[in-house]
Design an enzyme around this catalytic site. Structure first.
Site, mmCIF file in Angstrom:
data_model
loop_
_atom_site.group_PDB
_atom_site.id
_atom_site.type_symbol
_atom_site.label_atom_id
_atom_site.label_comp_id
_atom_site.label_asym_id
_atom_site.label_seq_id
_atom_site.Cartn_x
_atom_site.Cartn_y
_atom_site.Cartn_z
ATOM 1 N N LYS A 68 35.471 27.182 39.335
ATOM 2 C CA LYS A 68 35.299 28.580 38.957
ATOM 3 C C LYS A 68 35.317 28.794 37.435
ATOM 4 O O LYS A 68 34.532 29.599 36.910
ATOM 5 C CB LYS A 68 36.372 29.454 39.616
ATOM 6 C CG LYS A 68 36.222 29.580 41.121
ATOM 7 C CD LYS A 68 37.262 30.533 41.685
ATOM 8 C CE LYS A 68 37.109 30.697 43.179
ATOM 9 N NZ LYS A 68 38.063 31.684 43.738
ATOM 10 N N ASP A 105 36.486 38.229 43.720
ATOM 11 C CA ASP A 105 37.801 38.160 44.357
ATOM 12 C C ASP A 105 38.591 39.446 44.120
ATOM 13 O O ASP A 105 39.301 39.921 45.011
ATOM 14 C CB ASP A 105 38.599 36.966 43.824
ATOM 15 C CG ASP A 105 38.113 35.639 44.376
ATOM 16 O OD1 ASP A 105 37.527 35.628 45.477
ATOM 17 O OD2 ASP A 105 38.304 34.605 43.699
#
Length: 289
Positions: A68, A105
């Site tokens: 990420k 997220d």
């Protein structure tokens, strides 16, 4: 003829990912052509993989551990949210062919809270405690959760982690609203008594890990407890919350809701998180035990 769009989830390892199940369900539900694949790419090969996305015909994809932060550095355009978090979990191309990156997220976590507690949950009690969140952990997931809570406008977010340095980095996101606590301070109970929302982002309580040993008795009766762990769905922390009569929010909804924006980007339709989708993923979790 333009080929159907294809998207991916990339990580290392990746066999555990439920993302193909989620996106495959939505493709079928919407009757859309396209594919969504699981790709295992080691860290040393990830930069070349990203640079070759357009040539390989990918519309974009999801990024999971350990890539990420690297995806954030490699994206040509990052959203302000991704920049605050320092990580990207969703990649797509714009019409000019530039690679964009976002971190879904944070909104995924908030969407699940809204679905579970009602959209007005921060103000539901009308008390200071109702608008204070206590976040346990200081890793990448915690950073996304804290950024999401700040975006929602909570006036105070407290962060407690077993190591001090990473928690202080989170405090730097908004020193006026983020307070860093020593992990030992949780045992006193006064911090929990001021929290309307408790969020566990640590691995404690996950299958194969020790439980989170925390007395929830000091939490206000209107407090909610969330755990981003979804294997098992009912962690010891959530079981303790339910035993106290508190609202308990499991981690599966965050996984489902964070997937919505990417699907819309790649396949051109905005899907919904439905009971049938949740049941499908729960069955998969139970089947892998």
């Amino acid at each position: 003829m333009t080929p159907p769009p294809k998207a991916f989830v990339v990580g290392h390892p990746i066999a555990h990912s439920r993302s193909p199940l989620i996106h495959g369900h939505w493709l079928a539900a919407h009757g859309l052509p396209g594919t969504y694949e699981r790709l295992d790419i080691p860290p040393e090969d990830f930069p070349d993989f990203v640079r070759g996305l357009a040539a390989a015909g990918w519309a974009g994809g999801n990024v999971t551990l350990p890539h990420k932060e690297a995806a954030f550095r490699l994206a040509e355009v990052a959203t302000p949210r991704a920049a605050r978090i320092g990580a990207v979990n969703t990649l797509w191309f714009d019409r000019a062919g530039r690679l964009h990156g976002d971190n879904t997220d944070a909104p995924g976590f908030l969407a699940h809270l809204d679905a579970s507690l009602g959209a007005g949950w921060p103000e539901a009690t009308g008390t200071a405690a109702g608008r204070t969140a206590l976040v346990l952990g200081a890793g990448g997931a915690a950073r996304a959760v804290v950024v999401g809570l700040l975006e929602r406008g909570l006036p105070r977010v407290q962060v407690a982690n077993r190591s001090d340095g990473r928690a202080r980095a989170l405090g730097g996101l908004d020193p006026a609203r983020v307070e860093v606590l020593a992990w030992d301070a949780l045992a006193r109970g006064d911090r929990l008594a001021r929290a309307g929302l408790l969020v566990n982002t640590t691995s404690l309580g996950m299958a194969g890990h020790p439980p989170l040993a925390l007395d929830l008795a000091p939490l206000p009766p209107e407090a909610a407890v969330a755990d981003i762990v979804y294997v098992p769905l009912e962690t010891p922390l959530l079981a303790a919350a339910r035993a106290r009569g508190l609202a308990a929010v499991d981690g599966l909804g965050m996984l489902l809701h964070q997937a919505v924006p990417g699907f819309a980007r790649w396949f051109g339709a905005t899907p919904e998180v439905t009971p049938s989708l949740r049941a499908l993923v729960v069955a998969d979790i139970e089947g892998r035990r």
